[in-house]
Design a protein around this motif. Structure first.
Motif, mmCIF file in Angstrom:
data_model
loop_
_atom_site.group_PDB
_atom_site.id
_atom_site.type_symbol
_atom_site.label_atom_id
_atom_site.label_comp_id
_atom_site.label_asym_id
_atom_site.label_seq_id
_atom_site.Cartn_x
_atom_site.Cartn_y
_atom_site.Cartn_z
ATOM 1 N N CYS A 1 -39.803 35.010 -35.600
ATOM 2 C CA CYS A 1 -40.309 35.343 -36.287
ATOM 3 C C CYS A 1 -40.195 35.220 -38.629
ATOM 4 C CB CYS A 1 -41.662 36.046 -36.312
ATOM 5 S SG CYS A 1 -42.336 35.969 -34.455
ATOM 6 N N VAL A 2 -39.855 36.514 -38.510
ATOM 7 C CA VAL A 2 -39.218 36.066 -39.661
ATOM 8 C C VAL A 2 -38.534 35.240 -40.656
ATOM 9 C CG1 VAL A 2 -38.166 38.120 -40.944
ATOM 10 C CG2 VAL A 2 -39.456 39.009 -39.515
ATOM 11 N N ASP A 3 -37.769 34.890 -39.656
ATOM 12 C CA ASP A 3 -36.765 33.962 -40.004
ATOM 13 C C ASP A 3 -38.028 32.935 -40.786
ATOM 14 O OD1 ASP A 3 -34.776 35.018 -40.209
ATOM 15 O OD2 ASP A 3 -33.877 34.488 -38.076
ATOM 16 N N ASP A 4 -39.150 32.489 -40.052
ATOM 17 C CA ASP A 4 -39.969 31.089 -39.678
ATOM 18 C C ASP A 4 -40.439 31.701 -40.829
ATOM 19 O OD1 ASP A 4 -38.636 29.854 -37.193
ATOM 20 O OD2 ASP A 4 -41.148 31.158 -36.196
ATOM 21 N N MET A 5 -41.038 32.286 -41.102
ATOM 22 C CA MET A 5 -42.483 32.503 -42.603
ATOM 23 C C MET A 5 -40.857 32.671 -43.931
ATOM 24 S SD MET A 5 -44.675 36.373 -41.622
ATOM 25 C CE MET A 5 -43.262 37.035 -39.552
ATOM 26 N N MET A 6 -39.542 33.164 -43.456
ATOM 27 C CA MET A 6 -38.819 32.401 -44.978
ATOM 28 C C MET A 6 -39.283 31.262 -45.262
ATOM 29 S SD MET A 6 -35.454 34.219 -44.070
ATOM 30 C CE MET A 6 -34.626 33.813 -45.759
ATOM 31 N N VAL B 1 -50.674 34.441 -31.614
ATOM 32 C CA VAL B 1 -51.294 34.046 -32.906
ATOM 33 C C VAL B 1 -52.161 33.785 -32.605
ATOM 34 C CG1 VAL B 1 -50.993 32.917 -34.909
ATOM 35 C CG2 VAL B 1 -48.900 33.136 -34.092
ATOM 36 N N VAL B 2 -52.914 34.932 -33.445
ATOM 37 C CA VAL B 2 -54.391 34.930 -33.308
ATOM 38 C C VAL B 2 -55.277 35.119 -34.618
ATOM 39 C CG1 VAL B 2 -54.906 35.845 -31.021
ATOM 40 C CG2 VAL B 2 -54.613 37.233 -32.638
ATOM 41 N N PRO B 3 -56.181 34.506 -34.922
ATOM 42 C CA PRO B 3 -57.175 34.431 -36.402
ATOM 43 C C PRO B 3 -57.571 35.288 -37.368
ATOM 44 C CG PRO B 3 -58.385 33.454 -34.965
ATOM 45 C CD PRO B 3 -57.465 33.483 -33.683
ATOM 46 N N CYS B 4 -57.560 36.211 -35.948
ATOM 47 C CA CYS B 4 -58.112 37.939 -37.086
ATOM 48 C C CYS B 4 -57.926 38.932 -36.388
ATOM 49 C CB CYS B 4 -59.755 37.625 -36.514
ATOM 50 S SG CYS B 4 -60.775 36.636 -35.065
ATOM 51 N N TYR B 5 -57.953 39.867 -36.112
ATOM 52 C CA TYR B 5 -57.385 41.172 -35.366
ATOM 53 C C TYR B 5 -59.053 41.315 -35.161
ATOM 54 C CZ TYR B 5 -59.651 42.586 -40.244
ATOM 55 O OH TYR B 5 -59.720 42.530 -41.837
ATOM 56 N N SER B 6 -59.786 40.803 -34.041
ATOM 57 C CA SER B 6 -60.595 40.976 -32.999
ATOM 58 C C SER B 6 -60.441 41.275 -32.278
ATOM 59 C CB SER B 6 -62.127 39.641 -33.165
ATOM 60 O OG SER B 6 -62.893 39.543 -32.002
ATOM 61 N N TRP B 7 -61.018 42.496 -32.033
ATOM 62 C CA TRP B 7 -60.409 43.193 -29.944
ATOM 63 C C TRP B 7 -60.511 41.497 -28.801
ATOM 64 C CZ3 TRP B 7 -58.232 47.136 -31.362
ATOM 65 C CH2 TRP B 7 -58.848 48.018 -32.200
ATOM 66 N N ASP B 8 -61.607 41.109 -29.324
ATOM 67 C CA ASP B 8 -62.353 39.747 -28.078
ATOM 68 C C ASP B 8 -61.347 38.574 -28.755
ATOM 69 O OD1 ASP B 8 -63.308 41.212 -26.746
ATOM 70 O OD2 ASP B 8 -64.491 41.024 -27.500
ATOM 71 N N TYR B 9 -60.155 38.381 -28.372
ATOM 72 C CA TYR B 9 -59.601 37.113 -29.414
ATOM 73 C C TYR B 9 -60.649 36.089 -29.302
ATOM 74 C CZ TYR B 9 -55.722 39.976 -29.051
ATOM 75 O OH TYR B 9 -54.453 41.030 -29.417
ATOM 76 N N PRO B 10 -61.070 35.051 -30.555
ATOM 77 C CA PRO B 10 -61.945 34.053 -30.092
ATOM 78 C C PRO B 10 -61.330 32.478 -30.209
ATOM 79 C CG PRO B 10 -61.648 34.253 -32.812
ATOM 80 C CD PRO B 10 -61.079 35.713 -32.307
ATOM 81 N N ALA B 11 -59.620 32.889 -30.447
ATOM 82 C CA ALA B 11 -59.073 31.659 -29.370
ATOM 83 C C ALA B 11 -57.408 31.994 -30.052
ATOM 84 C CB ALA B 11 -59.074 30.364 -31.077
ATOM 85 N N ASN C 1 -43.013 31.834 -29.670
ATOM 86 C CA ASN C 1 -41.595 31.519 -28.791
ATOM 87 C C ASN C 1 -41.577 30.406 -28.115
ATOM 88 O OD1 ASN C 1 -40.744 34.453 -26.870
ATOM 89 N ND2 ASN C 1 -43.441 34.227 -27.277
ATOM 90 N N GLU C 2 -42.384 29.295 -28.420
ATOM 91 C CA GLU C 2 -42.065 27.820 -28.986
ATOM 92 C C GLU C 2 -42.212 27.145 -30.166
ATOM 93 O OE1 GLU C 2 -44.960 27.160 -26.048
ATOM 94 O OE2 GLU C 2 -44.007 28.112 -24.160
ATOM 95 N N GLU C 3 -43.170 27.703 -30.774
ATOM 96 C CA GLU C 3 -43.257 27.035 -32.272
ATOM 97 C C GLU C 3 -43.312 27.798 -33.490
ATOM 98 O OE1 GLU C 3 -47.979 25.576 -31.877
ATOM 99 O OE2 GLU C 3 -47.915 26.941 -30.448
#
Length: 350
Positions: free
Chosen positions: A71-76, A263-273, A279-281
């Motif tokens: 993940c870190v390598d990706d973020m580079m 990966v989720v878009p926010c820090y909600s306890w119930d994920y909206p998506a 692992n794949e992207e």
């Protein structure tokens, strides 16, 4: 007191107006959720309720170190540095046996302006402190649960050696070098004004910044009636007036990577998506991908358009900052985030 009192204001200081910076080719904040486990059971936290009542969080309890390196390598590949890479999530980050190595690898790759950990601090012995400082940690946020061993037992359901805890914090402050230490406590962990003064007396010379924050009812699985009895809940966690939020800003500047790599878009306890799988992207591919863009575009039509979870979420309502209000810029941003694939579905979580 050496520390700067940040009570009643944004802990990170002055905020930029978000709408003026959108769209972002690099997220401002990446949250890493390294471990789904905690050594506390604070009454206002999700760990105080039975596991089967918490909802879905992750298919794994512990993030694999090799996945994190990937993940870190990706973020580079992001065109700019991330403002803050934060180890937090649902649990205690210092329980991860590789947390020092994770910080060091992040610092070596220079992908973020600040590397931050949010922790309850009880595991900050001298070895941990020396390791994190040497690894290049930039900011350490310590959530205190009271001003005595007795209060910790009451608030966090944990027996700690309070004197040793204070000794370790003193060692941390004396040896922190470049590290910024921020100590905070929620108001319900204090017993009145005298205890509030005691909090500042005990911790005010052991950190760079300090605050008393408001306990807020952000977990639907928890009954806050007793916790917030006789207290006005019209203020946010940071002391600002509560407002009704029409558009959640989090998906526009933030992503969270869970222990299983999802990966989720926010820090909600119930994920909206769930918007991708590291692992794949690639992380950059997920951030700039169609699922994330479609979710943002739906959010610009209002919380209900994005997800039922978003409609019922209290988190952004109680952690709101006026600089993040996107409503007045929604029409322009709809054009920015509209493409031919705008009707593609977003995978539901869980």
């Amino acid at each position: 007191m050496k520390a700067k009192d940040m009570s009643g204001q944004a802990p990170g200081g002055q905020r930029q107006r978000l709408a003026e910076a959108l769209p972002l080719d690099t997220p401002y904040v990446v949250q890493i959720f390294p471990v789904y486990s905690c050594n506390f059971k604070c009454g206002y936290c999700i760990f105080s309720v039975d596991k089967d009542e918490r909802g879905f969080f992750s298919d794994r309890n512990l993030m694999d170190f090799e996945l994190y390196r990937k993940c870190v390598d990706d973020m580079m590949q992001f065109p700019a540095k991330i403002k803050v890479l934060r180890f937090v999530g649902v649990g205690e980050p210092l329980l991860h046996k590789k947390i020092v190595d994770m910080v060091a690898y992040t610092a070596e790759r220079q992908i973020a302006n600040t590397i931050e950990i949010v922790t309850n601090g009880v595991l900050l012995d001298k070895k941990m402190v020396d390791g994190l400082v040497a690894a290049g940690l930039g900011r350490l946020v310590i959530s205190v649960q009271g001003t005595s061993q007795t209060k910790y037992s009451e608030t966090a359901g944990a027996k700690i050696d309070f004197e040793r805890f204070i000794e370790n914090l003193a060692y941390l402050y004396a040896n922190k070098k470049q590290l910024h230490v921020y100590i905070k406590v929620v108001d319900t962990a204090l017993d009145g004004e005298e205890d509030r003064k005691r909090f500042f007396e005990i911790f005010g010379n052991l950190c760079d910044s300090i605050a008393v924050e408001n306990t807020v009812p952000i977990h639907k699985a928890i009954d806050f009636t007793h916790i917030l009895a006789n207290r006005d809940d019209g203020l946010t966690q940071f002391g600002l007036p509560v407002e009704q939020v029409a558009i959640c800003p989090q998906p526009f500047f933030h992503l969270q990577i869970n222990p299983d790599g999802k990966v989720v878009p926010c820090y909600s306890w119930d994920y909206p998506a769930i918007l991708g799988d590291c692992n794949e992207e690639s992380v950059t591919g997920i951030w700039n991908g169609e699922k994330f863009r479609s979710f943002r575009r739906a959010m610009l039509d209002g919380l209900a358009s994005a997800s039922e979870v978003c409609t019922d979420c209290n988190i952004i309502k109680y952690r709101w900052f006026p600089e993040d209000n996107l409503l007045g810029d929604a029409e322009r941003l709809r054009e920015v985030y509209s493409q031919d694939k705008h009707d593609d579905s977003v995978d539901a979580a869980g």
